[in-house]
Write an enzyme that holds these catalytic residues in place. Structure first.
Site, PDB file in Angstrom:
ATOM      1  N   SER A 116       8.697   7.785   4.570  1.00 35.99           N
ATOM      2  CA  SER A 116       7.288   7.388   4.581  1.00 35.99           C
ATOM      3  C   SER A 116       7.145   5.953   5.060  1.00 35.99           C
ATOM      4  O   SER A 116       7.594   5.009   4.415  1.00 35.99           O
ATOM      5  CB  SER A 116       6.678   7.534   3.187  1.00 35.99           C
ATOM      6  OG  SER A 116       5.435   6.863   3.163  1.00 35.99           O
TER       7      SER A 116
ATOM      8  N   HIS B 169       7.063  10.142   8.227  1.00 37.05           N
ATOM      9  CA  HIS B 169       5.882  10.533   7.452  1.00 37.05           C
ATOM     10  C   HIS B 169       4.849   9.416   7.557  1.00 37.05           C
ATOM     11  O   HIS B 169       5.120   8.268   7.201  1.00 37.05           O
ATOM     12  CB  HIS B 169       6.315  10.756   6.002  1.00 37.05           C
ATOM     13  CG  HIS B 169       5.255  11.289   5.110  1.00 37.05           C
ATOM     14  ND1 HIS B 169       4.910  12.626   5.062  1.00 37.05           N
ATOM     15  CD2 HIS B 169       4.463  10.670   4.200  1.00 37.05           C
ATOM     16  CE1 HIS B 169       3.964  12.805   4.164  1.00 37.05           C
ATOM     17  NE2 HIS B 169       3.664  11.627   3.618  1.00 37.05           N
TER      18      HIS B 169
ATOM     19  N   ASP C 206       1.303   8.122   6.436  1.00 35.18           N
ATOM     20  CA  ASP C 206       0.293   8.272   5.384  1.00 35.18           C
ATOM     21  C   ASP C 206      -1.002   7.590   5.787  1.00 35.18           C
ATOM     22  O   ASP C 206      -1.082   6.364   5.814  1.00 35.18           O
ATOM     23  CB  ASP C 206       0.804   7.625   4.089  1.00 35.18           C
ATOM     24  CG  ASP C 206       1.882   8.445   3.418  1.00 35.18           C
ATOM     25  OD1 ASP C 206       1.622   9.621   3.104  1.00 35.18           O
ATOM     26  OD2 ASP C 206       2.988   7.914   3.208  1.00 35.18           O
TER      27      ASP C 206
ATOM     28  N   MET D 214      -4.792   6.744   4.911  1.00 39.93           N
ATOM     29  CA  MET D 214      -5.667   6.659   3.731  1.00 39.93           C
ATOM     30  C   MET D 214      -6.979   5.971   4.103  1.00 39.93           C
ATOM     31  O   MET D 214      -6.975   4.988   4.844  1.00 39.93           O
ATOM     32  CB  MET D 214      -4.987   5.838   2.638  1.00 39.93           C
ATOM     33  CG  MET D 214      -3.614   6.332   2.261  1.00 39.93           C
ATOM     34  SD  MET D 214      -2.909   5.289   0.977  1.00 39.93           S
ATOM     35  CE  MET D 214      -1.280   6.018   0.833  1.00 39.93           C
TER      36      MET D 214
ATOM     37  N   HIS E 167       0.206  12.775   7.138  1.00 43.33           N
ATOM     38  CA  HIS E 167      -0.368  13.162   5.851  1.00 43.33           C
ATOM     39  C   HIS E 167      -1.730  12.491   5.728  1.00 43.33           C
ATOM     40  O   HIS E 167      -1.821  11.283   5.512  1.00 43.33           O
ATOM     41  CB  HIS E 167       0.602  12.702   4.741  1.00 43.33           C
ATOM     42  CG  HIS E 167       0.128  12.963   3.359  1.00 43.33           C
ATOM     43  ND1 HIS E 167       0.744  12.406   2.242  1.00 43.33           N
ATOM     44  CD2 HIS E 167      -0.895  13.724   2.867  1.00 43.33           C
ATOM     45  CE1 HIS E 167       0.127  12.812   1.152  1.00 43.33           C
ATOM     46  NE2 HIS E 167      -0.879  13.603   1.499  1.00 43.33           N
TER      47      HIS E 167
ATOM     48  N   MET F 201      -4.890  11.522   3.951  1.00 39.24           N
ATOM     49  CA  MET F 201      -5.553  11.356   2.647  1.00 39.24           C
ATOM     50  C   MET F 201      -6.928  10.766   2.923  1.00 39.24           C
ATOM     51  O   MET F 201      -7.223   9.610   2.607  1.00 39.24           O
ATOM     52  CB  MET F 201      -4.699  10.447   1.743  1.00 39.24           C
ATOM     53  CG  MET F 201      -3.445  11.154   1.241  1.00 39.24           C
ATOM     54  SD  MET F 201      -2.201  10.021   0.612  1.00 39.24           S
ATOM     55  CE  MET F 201      -1.383   9.608   2.143  1.00 39.24           C
TER      56      MET F 201
ATOM     57  N   MET G  76       2.341  17.342  -3.962  1.00 41.93           N
ATOM     58  CA  MET G  76       2.342  15.927  -4.354  1.00 41.93           C
ATOM     59  C   MET G  76       3.004  15.783  -5.724  1.00 41.93           C
ATOM     60  O   MET G  76       2.602  16.436  -6.691  1.00 41.93           O
ATOM     61  CB  MET G  76       0.911  15.379  -4.434  1.00 41.93           C
ATOM     62  CG  MET G  76       0.207  15.165  -3.108  1.00 41.93           C
ATOM     63  SD  MET G  76       1.035  14.072  -1.926  1.00 41.93           S
ATOM     64  CE  MET G  76       1.211  12.550  -2.843  1.00 41.93           C
TER      65      MET G  76
ATOM     66  N   ASP H 104       6.357  15.002  -2.036  1.00 37.44           N
ATOM     67  CA  ASP H 104       5.998  13.628  -1.669  1.00 37.44           C
ATOM     68  C   ASP H 104       5.645  12.816  -2.914  1.00 37.44           C
ATOM     69  O   ASP H 104       4.689  13.138  -3.611  1.00 37.44           O
ATOM     70  CB  ASP H 104       4.795  13.693  -0.702  1.00 37.44           C
ATOM     71  CG  ASP H 104       4.385  12.338  -0.174  1.00 37.44           C
ATOM     72  OD1 ASP H 104       5.052  11.336  -0.460  1.00 37.44           O
ATOM     73  OD2 ASP H 104       3.360  12.298   0.545  1.00 37.44           O
TER      74      ASP H 104
HETATM   75  C1  DX5 Z   1       1.547   8.426  -1.560  1.00 32.43           C
HETATM   76  C2  DX5 Z   1       2.090   8.782  -0.213  1.00 32.43           C
HETATM   77  C3  DX5 Z   1       3.559   8.816  -0.163  1.00 32.43           C
HETATM   78  C4  DX5 Z   1       4.272   7.533  -0.477  1.00 32.43           C
HETATM   79  C5  DX5 Z   1       5.603   7.893  -1.047  1.00 32.43           C
HETATM   80  O1  DX5 Z   1       0.204   8.712  -1.586  1.00 32.43           O
HETATM   81  O2  DX5 Z   1       1.611  10.045   0.185  1.00 32.43           O
HETATM   82  O3  DX5 Z   1       4.023   9.354   1.071  1.00 32.43           O
HETATM   83  O4  DX5 Z   1       4.431   6.683   0.628  1.00 32.43           O
HETATM   84  O5  DX5 Z   1       6.231   6.741  -1.481  1.00 32.43           O
HETATM   85  P1  DX5 Z   1       7.453   6.767  -2.506  1.00 32.43           P
HETATM   86  O6  DX5 Z   1       8.522   7.593  -1.878  1.00 32.43           O
HETATM   87  O7  DX5 Z   1       7.811   5.322  -2.628  1.00 32.43           O
HETATM   88  O8  DX5 Z   1       6.941   7.354  -3.772  1.00 32.43           O
HETATM   89 ZN    ZN Z   2       2.523  11.042   1.955  1.00 30.62          ZN
END
Ligand code: DX5
Ligand code: ZN
Length: 228
Positions: free
Chosen positions: A10, A35, A37, A39, A73, A75, A144, A180
């Site tokens: 990630s 990955h 992310d 947001m 991903h 969000m 998740m 994740d």
């Molecule tokens: C959280 C993200 C994850 C996050 C995971 O909302 O979707 O992908 O970056 O980070 P770690 O592996 O540090 O929990």
């Molecule tokens: Zn993620």
């Protein structure tokens, strides 16, 4: 264990001033996915990055002829609004949250029509039954194992049972199970044995020695493949 085991580091936890080097390390370390992310500060209480950052990653990928799948991903609220933009920015797989869209079926269809793989993510408290009528349309289920929004949180233990139930629900279908949040070298084996085959890891990959951490995950995958 038939499905390929894949590490998806990630980017949220990467060292951004040195992003190119970080990406080089994960590719060298055997990671097949990155990955990403995204947001929006509405679906989750945090804001990360979006299409412009992805476009610069895409340039890096092309310049380096890197074999790296962009595992995006989302969000964000109503992700269907941006499917084509993410495609243009280089997405190979788009995963949307079932809690973020009023029209899940339509959103999945839009992702696939744009030529990408479609994943559906479930928050920790969301039951698997929401997937009953889309199971034949999706390529990946993202379970998740933390509440989305931040890296570095602890793995929620109830996720293990949820992964086992996901595996049962999928049956013989060609669907990846991604997990994740809070994944690290200590819990990865149990997570894989519970049913996951695509492991997202942020803080467990970046921040120490990225290359070594990726290699350690690959070694673990090999050991597991050999022992089952
Ligand atoms: C959280 C993200 C994850 C996050 C995971 O909302 O979707 O992908 O970056 O980070 P770690 O592996 O540090 O929990
Ligand atoms: Zn993620």
């Amino acid at each position: 264990m038939s499905r390929e085991l894949i590490l998806s580091p990630s980017m949220l936890s990467a060292d951004f001033p040195c992003l190119g080097q970080e990406l080089t390390q994960i590719v060298k370390g055997g990671a097949k996915y990155i990955h990403i992310d995204v947001m929006d500060g509405a679906f989750v209480p945090n804001i990360s990055f979006g299409m412009p950052v992805m476009k610069s990653l895409k340039k890096w990928k092309e310049a380096n002829q890197a074999d790296l799948i962009f595992d995006v991903h989302l969000m964000i609220e109503e992700p269907a609004r941006f499917i084509d933009d993410f495609k243009e920015a280089g997405a190979d797989i788009i995963t949307v949250h079932v809690e973020s869209t009023k029209h899940l079926n339509r959103t999945i269809a839009a992702i696939k029509e744009a030529g990408m793989k479609a994943g559906v993510a479930l928050n920790p408290a969301t039951p698997l039954s929401v997937l009953d009528y889309v199971l034949d349309d999706i390529d990946m289920i993202l379970i998740m194992s933390v509440n989305p929004g931040f890296g570095g949180q602890s793995f929620i233990p109830q996720t293990m049972q949820k992964l086992k139930d996901t595996k049962t629900m999928i049956g013989g279908r060609d669907i990846d199970i991604q997990v994740d949040g809070g994944v690290n070298l200590n819990n990865a084996k149990e997570i894989i044995l519970a049913g996951a085959n695509v492991l997202v890891a942020g803080s467990a990959v970046f921040g120490k020695n990225t290359l070594e951490q990726c290699k350690a995950f690959q070694d673990l995958f090999k050991d597991i493949k050999q022992s089952v």
